[in-house]
Design an enzyme around this catalytic site. Structure first.
Site, PDB file in Angstrom:
ATOM      1  CB  ILE A  58      -0.960   0.038   1.208  1.00  0.00           C
ATOM      2  CG1 ILE A  58      -0.193  -0.052   2.536  1.00  0.00           C
ATOM      3  CG2 ILE A  58      -2.018  -1.030   1.102  1.00  0.00           C
ATOM      4  CD1 ILE A  58      -1.031   0.286   3.743  1.00  0.00           C
ATOM      5  CB  ALA A  79      -2.609  -1.842   9.733  1.00  0.00           C
ATOM      6  CE1 TYR A 144      -1.627  -0.661  14.919  1.00  0.00           C
ATOM      7  CE2 TYR A 144      -2.640  -0.237  17.057  1.00  0.00           C
ATOM      8  CZ  TYR A 144      -2.737  -0.687  15.755  1.00  0.00           C
ATOM      9  OH  TYR A 144      -3.944  -1.148  15.279  1.00  0.00           O
ATOM     10  CG  ASN A 173      -8.610  -4.974  22.757  1.00  0.00           C
ATOM     11  OD1 ASN A 173      -8.927  -3.971  23.386  1.00  0.00           O
ATOM     12  ND2 ASN A 173      -7.356  -5.330  22.584  1.00  0.00           N
TER      13      ASN A 173
END
Length: 304
Positions: A58, A79, A144, A173
């Site tokens: 990406i 990601a 992150y 989560n």
């Protein structure tokens, strides 16, 4: 609501991974689906034959632009999803999570495609109060989290500055069968693997830290709603609004598996936050999002 995607062209970045893969599986019966994945964390063999698979990064502008040709909606799931790895290699985390997102948004601007971006509860850092609302302070405690905050803000900015239809979904989560076992997002997978093997379940810290675990099917539901909403240029918390301690989670896994494994404790991990839980009232009101799978029900799916 799948009928709303009939005849549309959809791009899923990270579509060979956990969340992206579930989106692809859900959409291929009704939409023309393209998957863009570099296979660093996903399995290309898992991509349904009905989807067009493009192996690529990406961060590569030409690759992303070519994959987005004729696309109506982009679900941006690609990601580097790991707090611990971001602490070890912040530059790699930034280029994948922030620079990669910017590349996707630029291509979407060129091709006039709506973008639903996977943000994260990690943007909030150590919250002042729980549950956390979208207007609470953002103070990431890891690279992150900071990278996802950049993604979140770029998603908003591209709507305000360029009129691009964008939505950011701040996942808490996420869990479900088939999830890679890593960090707290994958702690349920880790616990199940160890419980079934009769090995100790390791809890980092004192086990009293809390998390809001949301089942993969509900995350897919949120993405589909975000892809058709009129309420664009917004960010939404995606969780259940219910918290559980990590010790309670470990005990529940032992109960549903019938395992005699021990629960052991180790030092806290760098970058982890103490408490996390979502206020999902905005997603309920503006997206019509309603989580349908309880933690008990989700754990039962693992057993099945």
């Amino acid at each position: 609501m799948l009928d709303q995607f009939a005849g549309t062209s959809v791009l899923v970045t990270g579509g060979a991974g956990f969340i992206g893969g579930k989106l692809v599986e859900t959409l291929v019966p009704v939409a023309d689906v393209t998957v863009l994945d570099d296979c660093s964390g996903g399995d290309p063999e898992s991509v349904p034959s009905e989807a067009t698979f493009v192996q690529g990064d990406i961060r590569d502008r030409e690759t992303v632009s070519d994959a987005m040709e004729g696309i109506d909606v982009v679900f941006h799931e690609a990601a580097l999803v790991s707090v611990s790895r971001s602490v070890e290699d912040p530059l790699e985390s930034h280029t994948r999570n922030a620079t990669g997102t910017l590349t996707v948004l630029e291509a979407a601007r060129d091709h006039d495609a709506r973008v639903v971006c996977a943000s994260s509860a990690a943007i909030y850092g150590q919250p002042d109060t729980v549950p956390i609302s979208e207007t609470d302070p953002t103070r990431p405690t890891s690279p992150y989290g900071l990278d996802k905050l950049a993604l979140d803000e770029y998603t908003r900015l591209y709507h305000e500055l360029y009129g691009l239809e964008t939505v950011a979904l701040r996942y808490f989560n996420v869990y479900g069968p088939g999830q890679p076992a890593n960090d707290y997002s994958g702690v349920i997978s880790i616990f199940f693997d160890r419980a079934r093997a009769g090995e100790p379940l390791t809890v980092f810290g004192d086990g009293e830290q809390t998390r809001d675990f949301v089942f993969i099917d509900d995350v897919v539901q949120a993405n589909l709603r975000a892809a058709v909403t009129d309420e664009v240029g917004e960010a939404y918390n995606i969780g259940t609004g219910t918290r559980v301690t990590i010790t309670e989670l470990a005990e529940s896994v032992l109960e549903v598996t019938g395992s005699r494994s021990e629960i052991v404790y180790d030092d806290p991990r760098e970058g982890d936050i103490r408490h996390s839980g979502a206020d999902i009232s905005k997603a309920r009101e503006m997206l019509g999002f309603e989580p349908s799978v309880s933690l008990e029900g989700g754990l039962s799916r693992f057993v099945e």
